[in-house]
Design an enzyme around this catalytic site. Structure first.
Site, PDB file in Angstrom:
ATOM      1  N   PRO A  11      38.739   2.424 -20.101  1.00 37.12           N
ATOM      2  CG  PRO A  11      40.268   1.051 -20.462  1.00 37.12           C
ATOM      3  CD  PRO A  11      40.050   2.306 -19.693  1.00 37.12           C
ATOM      4  CG  ASN A  12      36.615  -1.741 -23.350  1.00 38.26           C
ATOM      5  OD1 ASN A  12      36.446  -1.585 -24.637  1.00 38.26           O
ATOM      6  ND2 ASN A  12      37.822  -2.390 -22.855  1.00 38.26           N
ATOM      7  NE  ARG A  19      29.010  -6.282 -26.814  1.00 42.31           N
ATOM      8  CZ  ARG A  19      30.055  -5.749 -27.555  1.00 42.31           C
ATOM      9  NH1 ARG A  19      31.413  -5.533 -26.733  1.00 42.31           N
ATOM     10  NH2 ARG A  19      29.777  -5.020 -28.434  1.00 42.31           N
ATOM     11  CE1 TYR A  24      31.999  -4.428 -15.474  1.00 42.72           C
ATOM     12  CE2 TYR A  24      31.576  -5.361 -17.366  1.00 42.72           C
ATOM     13  CZ  TYR A  24      32.441  -5.176 -16.518  1.00 42.72           C
ATOM     14  OH  TYR A  24      33.784  -5.770 -16.362  1.00 42.72           O
ATOM     15  CG  ASN A  75      35.228   2.447 -13.426  1.00 42.96           C
ATOM     16  OD1 ASN A  75      35.981   1.808 -13.437  1.00 42.96           O
ATOM     17  ND2 ASN A  75      33.751   2.359 -13.512  1.00 42.96           N
ATOM     18  CB  ALA A  78      40.857  -3.193 -17.969  1.00 40.83           C
ATOM     19  CG  HIS A  81      42.283  -4.593 -12.580  1.00 37.76           C
ATOM     20  ND1 HIS A  81      41.848  -4.516 -11.359  1.00 37.76           N
ATOM     21  CD2 HIS A  81      41.187  -4.542 -13.489  1.00 37.76           C
ATOM     22  CE1 HIS A  81      40.566  -4.431 -11.341  1.00 37.76           C
ATOM     23  NE2 HIS A  81      40.013  -4.457 -12.668  1.00 37.76           N
ATOM     24  CG  ASP A  88      53.654   6.743 -10.937  1.00 36.60           C
ATOM     25  OD1 ASP A  88      53.642   6.596  -9.691  1.00 36.60           O
ATOM     26  OD2 ASP A  88      54.836   6.443 -11.651  1.00 36.60           O
ATOM     27  CD  GLU A  99      40.104   1.908  -7.267  1.00 35.65           C
ATOM     28  OE1 GLU A  99      40.852   2.379  -6.297  1.00 35.65           O
ATOM     29  OE2 GLU A  99      40.151   0.832  -7.510  1.00 35.65           O
ATOM     30  CG  HIS A 101      35.853  -0.772  -9.772  1.00 30.16           C
ATOM     31  ND1 HIS A 101      36.754  -0.594 -10.806  1.00 30.16           N
ATOM     32  CD2 HIS A 101      36.772  -0.404  -8.601  1.00 30.16           C
ATOM     33  CE1 HIS A 101      38.207  -0.171 -10.442  1.00 30.16           C
ATOM     34  NE2 HIS A 101      38.235  -0.044  -9.076  1.00 30.16           N
ATOM     35  CG  LEU A 102      29.890   0.380 -13.270  1.00 32.17           C
ATOM     36  CD1 LEU A 102      30.031   0.243 -14.679  1.00 32.17           C
ATOM     37  CD2 LEU A 102      28.574   1.156 -13.049  1.00 32.17           C
ATOM     38  CB  SER A 103      31.683  -5.485 -11.273  1.00 30.92           C
ATOM     39  OG  SER A 103      32.918  -5.022 -11.704  1.00 30.92           O
ATOM     40  NE  ARG A 108      33.708  -9.107 -12.854  1.00 32.65           N
ATOM     41  CZ  ARG A 108      33.817  -8.428 -13.975  1.00 32.65           C
ATOM     42  NH1 ARG A 108      34.150  -6.886 -13.613  1.00 32.65           N
ATOM     43  NH2 ARG A 108      34.073  -8.751 -14.969  1.00 32.65           N
ATOM     44  NE  ARG A 112      37.380  -8.799 -14.400  1.00 29.51           N
ATOM     45  CZ  ARG A 112      37.519  -8.194 -15.896  1.00 29.51           C
ATOM     46  NH1 ARG A 112      37.713  -6.838 -15.650  1.00 29.51           N
ATOM     47  NH2 ARG A 112      37.297  -8.680 -16.910  1.00 29.51           N
TER      48      ARG A 112
HETATM   49  O1  CA2 Z   1      33.247  -2.840 -12.564  1.00 29.01           O
HETATM   50  C1  CA2 Z   1      33.849  -1.917 -12.963  1.00 29.01           C
HETATM   51  O2  CA2 Z   1      33.451  -0.887 -13.117  1.00 29.01           O
HETATM   52  C2  CA2 Z   1      35.257  -1.905 -13.773  1.00 29.01           C
HETATM   53  O3  CA2 Z   1      35.921  -0.916 -13.579  1.00 29.01           O
HETATM   54  C3  CA2 Z   1      35.075  -2.307 -15.181  1.00 29.01           C
HETATM   55  C4  CA2 Z   1      36.010  -2.540 -16.192  1.00 29.01           C
HETATM   56  C5  CA2 Z   1      36.740  -3.739 -15.775  1.00 29.01           C
HETATM   57  O4  CA2 Z   1      37.754  -4.033 -16.585  1.00 29.01           O
HETATM   58  C6  CA2 Z   1      37.073  -3.821 -14.268  1.00 29.01           C
HETATM   59  O5  CA2 Z   1      37.849  -4.684 -13.740  1.00 29.01           O
HETATM   60  C7  CA2 Z   1      36.007  -3.169 -13.273  1.00 29.01           C
HETATM   61  C8  CA2 Z   1      35.264  -2.949 -17.688  1.00 29.01           C
HETATM   62  C9  CA2 Z   1      34.640  -2.141 -18.228  1.00 29.01           C
HETATM   63  C10 CA2 Z   1      34.131  -2.753 -19.504  1.00 29.01           C
HETATM   64  O6  CA2 Z   1      32.686  -2.377 -19.606  1.00 29.01           O
HETATM   65  C11 CA2 Z   1      31.873  -2.851 -20.599  1.00 29.01           C
HETATM   66  C12 CA2 Z   1      30.384  -2.690 -20.461  1.00 29.01           C
HETATM   67  C13 CA2 Z   1      29.779  -3.307 -21.569  1.00 29.01           C
HETATM   68  C14 CA2 Z   1      30.297  -4.143 -22.389  1.00 29.01           C
HETATM   69  C15 CA2 Z   1      31.692  -4.458 -22.359  1.00 29.01           C
HETATM   70  C16 CA2 Z   1      32.604  -3.907 -21.465  1.00 29.01           C
END
Ligand code: CA2
Length: 147
Positions: A11-12, A19, A24, A75, A78, A81, A88, A99, A101-103, A108, A112
């Site tokens: 998601p997202n 943004r 990210y 990836n 959210a 978590h 499963d 797995e 993650h960008l960040s 954080r 997370r």
């Molecule tokens: O760091 C990552 O890749 C995450 O999987 C990204 C998720 C976050 O919930 C994880 O804790 C770590 C969120 C992705 C949302 O990405 C956005 C990008 C631009 C603007 C808003 C959200």
């Protein structure tokens, strides 16, 4: 023909680049896809790259990957978590999973810093932005060539 590597995004992640670039990065998901395909091409791997905002759709794709893919790069955003359902599905798929993650989730918020998915993953790559997807492709290529 060799089975593809499924790269699944949660998601997202479709909002990437629009943004929060300080967290990210400034690349869009299309940019991440292009990088991933480029690296995979160099290593002789096929990629099936997808994104969904829905947990059940991610579960469906992981089940599909269990029959059709050689490996998974995930990836889950959210859902990382929160989702026992995705854990499963990964355990049931029984193919190598990396797995990503960008960040750097360990720098954080506390919530997370736990991943349900790590239990089903060979390893976790985080904190390298879009380049992490390339590292994951390299890790998959190495693992598949060991077999
Ligand atoms: O760091 C990552 O890749 C995450 O999987 C990204 C998720 C976050 O919930 C994880 O804790 C770590 C969120 C992705 C949302 O990405 C956005 C990008 C631009 C603007 C808003 C959200």
């Amino acid at each position: 023909m060799a089975k593809p590597v499924y790269v699944l995004n949660g998601p997202n992640l479709n909002l990437l680049g629009s943004r929060e670039p300080e967290i990210y990065g400034s690349e869009s998901l299309d940019d991440v896809r292009a990088r991933t395909l480029e690296k995979a091409g160099q290593l002789g791997l096929e990629i099936e790259f997808r994104q969904s905002n829905r947990e059940g759709e991610l579960v469906d794709w992981i089940q599909e990957a269990g029959g059709k893919a050689s490996a998974l790069i995930v990836n889950a955003g959210a859902y990382t978590h929160t989702s026992v359902a995705i854990l499963d599905a990964l355990l049931a798929a029984d193919i190598p999973c990396i797995e990503v993650h960008l960040s750097n989730i360990f720098q954080r918020e506390d919530f997370r810093q736990h991943s349900f998915l790590s239990q089903a993953s060979l390893g976790v790559i985080c904190g390298f932005g879009a380049q992490g997807y390339e590292f994951a492709v390299e890790a998959v290529a190495g693992r598949l060539s060991d077999k």
